[in-house]
Write a protein that holds these residues in place. Structure first.
Motif, mmCIF file in Angstrom:
data_model
loop_
_atom_site.group_PDB
_atom_site.id
_atom_site.type_symbol
_atom_site.label_atom_id
_atom_site.label_comp_id
_atom_site.label_asym_id
_atom_site.label_seq_id
_atom_site.Cartn_x
_atom_site.Cartn_y
_atom_site.Cartn_z
ATOM 1 N N LEU A 89 -2.589 16.942 1.843
ATOM 2 C CA LEU A 89 -2.471 15.589 2.392
ATOM 3 C C LEU A 89 -2.738 15.580 3.895
ATOM 4 C CD1 LEU A 89 0.687 14.170 0.547
ATOM 5 C CD2 LEU A 89 -1.702 13.517 0.192
ATOM 6 N N LEU A 90 -2.444 16.668 4.581
ATOM 7 C CA LEU A 90 -2.692 16.768 6.018
ATOM 8 C C LEU A 90 -4.135 17.111 6.335
ATOM 9 C CD1 LEU A 90 0.537 18.689 7.067
ATOM 10 C CD2 LEU A 90 -0.095 16.383 7.819
ATOM 11 N N GLY A 91 -4.924 17.393 5.311
ATOM 12 C CA GLY A 91 -6.312 17.775 5.552
ATOM 13 C C GLY A 91 -6.470 19.226 5.949
ATOM 14 N N LEU A 92 -5.428 20.034 5.754
ATOM 15 C CA LEU A 92 -5.480 21.447 6.113
ATOM 16 C C LEU A 92 -6.069 22.297 4.990
ATOM 17 C CD1 LEU A 92 -1.966 21.752 7.806
ATOM 18 C CD2 LEU A 92 -4.169 21.330 8.905
ATOM 19 N N LEU A 93 -6.089 21.757 3.772
ATOM 20 C CA LEU A 93 -6.698 22.424 2.628
ATOM 21 C C LEU A 93 -7.687 21.451 1.989
ATOM 22 C CD1 LEU A 93 -3.616 24.123 0.913
ATOM 23 C CD2 LEU A 93 -5.408 25.257 2.231
ATOM 24 N N ALA A 94 -8.903 21.892 1.801
ATOM 25 C CA ALA A 94 -9.914 21.027 1.177
ATOM 26 C C ALA A 94 -9.843 21.168 -0.341
ATOM 27 C CB ALA A 94 -11.304 21.415 1.674
ATOM 28 N N PRO A 95 -9.707 20.068 -1.056
ATOM 29 C CA PRO A 95 -9.641 20.154 -2.517
ATOM 30 C C PRO A 95 -10.997 20.471 -3.130
ATOM 31 C CG PRO A 95 -9.632 17.858 -1.834
ATOM 32 C CD PRO A 95 -9.566 18.680 -0.575
ATOM 33 N N ALA A 96 -10.964 21.122 -4.272
ATOM 34 C CA ALA A 96 -12.195 21.395 -5.013
ATOM 35 C C ALA A 96 -12.724 20.127 -5.670
ATOM 36 C CB ALA A 96 -11.947 22.475 -6.065
ATOM 37 N N SER A 97 -11.802 19.204 -5.960
ATOM 38 C CA SER A 97 -12.194 17.925 -6.554
ATOM 39 C C SER A 97 -11.094 16.910 -6.307
ATOM 40 C CB SER A 97 -12.440 18.074 -8.063
ATOM 41 O OG SER A 97 -11.247 18.478 -8.723
ATOM 42 N N GLY A 98 -11.434 15.623 -6.481
ATOM 43 C CA GLY A 98 -10.461 14.561 -6.326
ATOM 44 C C GLY A 98 -10.461 13.953 -4.932
ATOM 45 N N ARG A 99 -9.677 12.874 -4.788
ATOM 46 C CA ARG A 99 -9.604 12.161 -3.510
ATOM 47 C C ARG A 99 -8.146 11.929 -3.138
ATOM 48 N NH1 ARG A 99 -13.558 7.103 -3.039
ATOM 49 N NH2 ARG A 99 -13.127 7.581 -0.840
ATOM 50 N N MET A 100 -7.907 11.867 -1.816
ATOM 51 C CA MET A 100 -6.570 11.623 -1.299
ATOM 52 C C MET A 100 -6.623 10.567 -0.205
ATOM 53 S SD MET A 100 -5.251 15.564 -0.905
ATOM 54 C CE MET A 100 -6.751 16.001 -0.001
ATOM 55 N N HIS A 101 -5.612 9.706 -0.188
ATOM 56 C CA HIS A 101 -5.477 8.706 0.868
ATOM 57 C C HIS A 101 -4.073 8.796 1.453
ATOM 58 C CE1 HIS A 101 -9.030 7.057 -1.168
ATOM 59 N NE2 HIS A 101 -9.301 6.468 -0.009
ATOM 60 N N VAL A 102 -3.984 8.726 2.773
ATOM 61 C CA VAL A 102 -2.715 8.728 3.488
ATOM 62 C C VAL A 102 -2.734 7.578 4.483
ATOM 63 C CG1 VAL A 102 -1.221 9.988 5.070
ATOM 64 C CG2 VAL A 102 -2.382 11.213 3.223
ATOM 65 N N LEU A 103 -1.776 6.661 4.359
ATOM 66 C CA LEU A 103 -1.670 5.498 5.247
ATOM 67 C C LEU A 103 -2.983 4.711 5.292
ATOM 68 C CD1 LEU A 103 0.265 7.208 8.185
ATOM 69 C CD2 LEU A 103 1.234 5.756 6.375
ATOM 70 N N GLY A 104 -3.678 4.683 4.162
ATOM 71 C CA GLY A 104 -4.925 3.944 4.058
ATOM 72 C C GLY A 104 -6.157 4.724 4.450
ATOM 73 N N GLN A 113 0.844 -1.192 0.000
ATOM 74 C CA GLN A 113 0.000 0.000 0.000
ATOM 75 C C GLN A 113 0.880 1.243 0.000
ATOM 76 O OE1 GLN A 113 -3.639 0.613 2.666
ATOM 77 N NE2 GLN A 113 -2.062 1.720 3.775
ATOM 78 N N PRO A 114 0.587 2.226 -0.870
ATOM 79 C CA PRO A 114 1.396 3.450 -0.868
ATOM 80 C C PRO A 114 1.225 4.223 0.423
ATOM 81 C CG PRO A 114 -0.533 3.701 -2.280
ATOM 82 C CD PRO A 114 -0.485 2.261 -1.870
ATOM 83 N N ALA A 115 2.235 5.007 0.776
ATOM 84 C CA ALA A 115 2.133 5.850 1.962
ATOM 85 C C ALA A 115 1.088 6.937 1.755
ATOM 86 C CB ALA A 115 3.493 6.474 2.280
ATOM 87 N N ALA A 116 0.988 7.445 0.530
ATOM 88 C CA ALA A 116 0.002 8.485 0.211
ATOM 89 C C ALA A 116 -0.292 8.438 -1.278
ATOM 90 C CB ALA A 116 0.527 9.867 0.603
#
Length: 308
Positions: free
Chosen positions: A51-66, A4-7
């Motif tokens: 990635l830290l969740g400090l900025l909300a994206p306008a679109s797309g998805r992000m995963h960090v450590l699952g 699994q990728p780290a991010a």
């Protein structure tokens, strides 16, 4: 099966008003050490904050450590250590009290946080200065203190934003040695954001290159360097342009650096003496020849559409 990728990011766009700092970014940061490269303003710091969740994206998805960052930002930050580019110390606090406080913020009991603070400050080389106030520290010492607070809660992933910023050559080398040790001996995954290519090439095995908010290239550094072979830098006396055309006619990559030198990539199956044969054939004299292996600088230049 792959680990699994780290991010990872999938089609992520982050905007400041009308300006898109990240544009439909899809990237993967595997376990281990990955460099995040790009010119100033490319979107590196924005990506880390997203990635830290400090900025909300306008679109797309992000995963960090699952974890899905959009729904589990607190869980992400509990398992991630963040070393910001700018100073983040609290005036009036000693290094050990500051790092311990950061450990408590990350969820450690007070006694455990203090014990870990002593340990990580010793690890980063600040053991003897741990009772000094942070505002008395040099730039290099402040960088080490920032690394210590990122490590205090024993994270699974480190996000390092310009960790060698402002450091002298000796301090920079020592910081990079720490980063490399963290990724190998400590087995903590990390993302190293930097505009300094040698730093990334020394410490990382993978790279993601951003340019104008988009991914220019990504992958293992060894693979991105291309097919095995050698790059030759040479200067000739005579018709340089004609010689360069002759080299290209042989199927070799040839670029002028603008300073009177040519850079030629010779694949492993070809011999460098071909360059001398072409020089004789076209009436030019080779005045200088220097060989090197393809570097991350070549990868970066190609990714940004520049001649290596």
């Amino acid at each position: 099966m792959t680990a699994q990728p780290a991010a990872s990011l999938d089609g992520v766009t982050v905007a400041y008003g009308r300006h898109e700092a990240l544009r439909r970014v899809s990237a993967e940061f595997p376990a281990g050490a990955t460099g995040l490269l790009g010119p100033n303003g490319a979107g590196k710091s924005t990506l880390i904050k997203a990635l830290l969740g400090l900025l909300a994206p306008a679109s797309g998805r992000m995963h960090v450590l699952g974890y899905d960052v959009s729904t589990s930002a607190i869980a992400v930050r509990a398992r991630v250590g963040y070393m910001p580019e700018s100073d983040a110390h609290i005036p009036g606090m000693t290094a050990v009290s500051f790092v311990s406080y950061c450990g408590e913020l990350a969820g450690l009991p007070r006694a455990n946080a203090m014990q870990r603070a002593h340990e990580v400050l010793a690890y980063v080389g600040l053991g003897e200065a741990r009772y000094r106030n942070l505002e008395t520290y040099s730039t290099g010492m402040k960088q080490r203190a920032k690394l210590a607070q990122a490590l205090v809660h024993d994270p699974d992933l480190l996000l390092l934003d310009e960790p060698t910023n402002g450091m002298d050559p000796k301090g920079r080398d020592e910081m990079l040695a720490l980063v490399r040790d963290i990724a190998t001996t400590k087995a903590i995954s990390l993302i190293l954001s930097s505009h300094l290519l040698p730093d990334v090439e020394y410490a990382c095995s993978h790279v993601v290159v951003l340019h104008k908010g988009a991914v220019a290239t990504q992958g293992p550094i060894s693979a991105l360097k291309g097919a095995p072979g050698r790059v030759f830098e040479l200067r000739v006396k005579g018709d340089e342009a004609r010689f360069a055309d002759a080299v290209r006619a042989e199927g070799l990559e040839c670029h002028a650096d603008g300073g009177g030198a040519l850079r030629v990539f010779v694949p492993e199956e070809r011999e460098s003496r071909l360059l001398f044969q072409l020089a004789v054939r076209h009436g030019v004299q080779v005045r200088h020849l220097r060989a090197s292996v393809p570097s991350l600088e070549d990868v970066f230049a190609r990714a940004l559409g520049e001649e290596p």
